[in-house]
Design an enzyme around this catalytic site. Structure first.
Site, PDB file in Angstrom:
ATOM      1  N   SER A 100       0.859  -1.178   0.066  1.00  0.00           N
ATOM      2  CA  SER A 100       0.074  -0.123   0.098  1.00  0.00           C
ATOM      3  C   SER A 100       0.691   1.390  -0.038  1.00  0.00           C
ATOM      4  CB  SER A 100      -0.681  -0.047   1.248  1.00  0.00           C
ATOM      5  OG  SER A 100      -0.089   0.125   2.353  1.00  0.00           O
ATOM      6  N   VAL A 147       3.891   1.749   6.004  1.00  0.00           N
ATOM      7  CA  VAL A 147       4.858   1.035   6.750  1.00  0.00           C
ATOM      8  C   VAL A 147       4.540  -0.567   7.100  1.00  0.00           C
ATOM      9  CG1 VAL A 147       4.031   1.696   9.183  1.00  0.00           C
ATOM     10  CG2 VAL A 147       6.473   1.071   8.991  1.00  0.00           C
ATOM     11  N   ASP A 148       3.344  -0.843   7.255  1.00  0.00           N
ATOM     12  CA  ASP A 148       2.800  -2.316   7.550  1.00  0.00           C
ATOM     13  C   ASP A 148       3.017  -3.277   6.472  1.00  0.00           C
ATOM     14  OD1 ASP A 148       1.891  -1.432  10.029  1.00  0.00           O
ATOM     15  OD2 ASP A 148      -0.186  -0.845   9.312  1.00  0.00           O
ATOM     16  N   CYS A 176     -14.317  -3.752   0.678  1.00  0.00           N
ATOM     17  CA  CYS A 176     -13.113  -3.833  -0.074  1.00  0.00           C
ATOM     18  C   CYS A 176     -12.203  -5.239   0.135  1.00  0.00           C
ATOM     19  CB  CYS A 176     -12.243  -2.743   0.180  1.00  0.00           C
ATOM     20  SG  CYS A 176     -10.714  -2.306  -0.780  1.00  0.00           S
ATOM     21  N   GLY A 236      -0.679  -6.587   4.804  1.00  0.00           N
ATOM     22  CA  GLY A 236       0.035  -5.954   6.182  1.00  0.00           C
ATOM     23  C   GLY A 236      -1.206  -5.742   7.257  1.00  0.00           C
ATOM     24  N   CYS A 251     -10.376   5.394   1.192  1.00  0.00           N
ATOM     25  CA  CYS A 251      -9.520   5.670   0.218  1.00  0.00           C
ATOM     26  C   CYS A 251      -9.634   6.612  -0.582  1.00  0.00           C
ATOM     27  CB  CYS A 251      -8.647   4.432  -0.364  1.00  0.00           C
ATOM     28  SG  CYS A 251      -9.987   3.642  -1.355  1.00  0.00           S
TER      29      CYS A 251
END
Length: 370
Positions: free
Chosen positions: A10, A13-14, A99, A123, A195
């Site tokens: 994405s 950080v994950d 989603c 993530g 989003c």
């Protein structure tokens, strides 16, 4: 031969740390950015482009292949259309749940299987556990970040092929790993909100796609006390943004109901106003993680919105297939359109869309006649 994992990246950080951990565990990792929406913000910048660039930088750092795949049509057809339809019904949907159901663990999974992957990875702060050939969805190790709520409508096909590399970790540990290995996204802020709306004004965004009409605001005693800007702009339990101030006792007002046919917004004054409470709900379109309903009546816990504390409930299946979920104690501001997610301790059982609520007192049935 290395197992091939296709990771949804994405640009955060994950998913970056997920890529790191998968590579360290010896998988052949391919990073894919899902482009689900294409619209510029108020500054003329498409945030999806920025996120994709960040994901590409991390992939380059880790030495893994990286691609962008366009799922805009699927997202529009399966998620955004659903989002708008729910608002037209006067409900408050959760597009993130849909989603996951329709895009990340359906369209993305099918695409990845065509690339002959062994697994997909995301993530998310959740965990998968195999027990006697069945795959269970468990809460994430970080209770404050647990995302099993958003994954409650995915089934066995997806879970049997899914890895959540950071699911057992706490967010703090994920950040520390990103900094330790110098990942480009180590200090990047978490994204918030939906989003396709991003940082823009939510009401203005809805007005672009839905016709809104001003109408009367009435208190639960039937007195007209103001005007609303369109029922789609309000959700049950909402306090801020109603625009009527401290009328009467000076206590805050809360949205208690919406009558679509009469275009009336009902409000109740006071944190503990009985008009805000319900004793049970009806939920439609149930999806079970094990793809078959558990034995009824089901004694378990539920969440009716993300981050809510677990609520003890009793669940029964009605003749039409909908669920009747009765709470042990009255609950405030249960909202149609949201997802009722059921748990037995650490195991997520599944999720069902809240259709209607049963008010604490029969006299308040008129508040939500839709």
């Amino acid at each position: 031969m290395k197992k091939r994992v296709i990771l949804g990246m994405s640009g955060g950080v994950d998913s970056s740390v997920s890529a790191l951990l998968l590579k360290k565990e010896g998988y052949e990792v391919i990073g894919i950015f899902m482009k689900n929406w294409d619209e510029k913000d108020e500054y003329g910048v498409c945030t999806a482009t920025e996120d994709s660039d960040d994901a590409r930088r991390v992939a380059y750092q880790l030495g893994i292949p990286y691609y962008t795949v366009n799922f805009e049509k699927e997202y529009w057809d399966k998620v955004f259309t659903y989002f708008l339809d729910e608002y037209k019904k006067g409900r408050t949907p959760n597009p993130d749940v849909m989603c996951n159901q329709e895009i990340k663990f359906n369209a993305f999974l099918d695409y990845s299987l065509k690339l002959k992957c062994d697994y997909i990875a995301m993530g998310h702060y959740a965990q998968v556990e195999e027990r006697n050939g069945s795959y269970y969805l468990l809460r994430g190790g970080d209770k404050n970040k647990d995302q099993s709520y958003f994954l409650s409508r995915i089934g066995q096909k997806a879970l049997s092929r899914t890895i959540f590399p950071i699911g057992h970790l706490e967010k703090k540990q994920v950040r520390e790993l990103a900094q330790k290995y110098g990942l480009y996204t180590a200090k990047k802020k978490d994204s918030t909100g939906i989003c396709f709306i991003g940082e823009r004004n939510f009401d203005e965004f809805l007005d672009k796609f839905l016709l809104t009409k001003e109408g009367d605001i009435m208190d639960v005693e039937g007195n007209k006390i103001g005007r609303h800007s369109g029922l789609t702009h309000y959700t049950l339990g909402q306090r801020k943004g109603i625009g009527i101030g401290g009328i009467k006792t000076g206590e805050p007002w809360f949205v208690a109901g919406k009558d679509l046919k009469r275009n009336i917004l009902y409000v109740a004054q006071g944190e503990n106003n009985p008009a805000l409470y319900s004793t049970s709900l009806i939920a439609e379109s149930p999806k079970w993680i094990l793809e078959k309903p558990p034995k009824m009546p089901l004694i378990c816990t539920a969440k009716f919105r993300y981050r809510q504390s677990d609520i003890p409930v009793t669940v029964n299946i009605l003749e039409d297939g909908n669920l009747h979920i009765k709470y042990d104690n009255p609950i405030k501001a249960v909202t149609p359109g949201q997802v009722a997610v059921l748990y037995q301790e650490e195991v997520c059982l599944g999720g069902s869309i809240i259709k209607s609520i049963v008010p604490l007192h029969e006299k308040y049935l008129y508040l939500n006649p839709n």
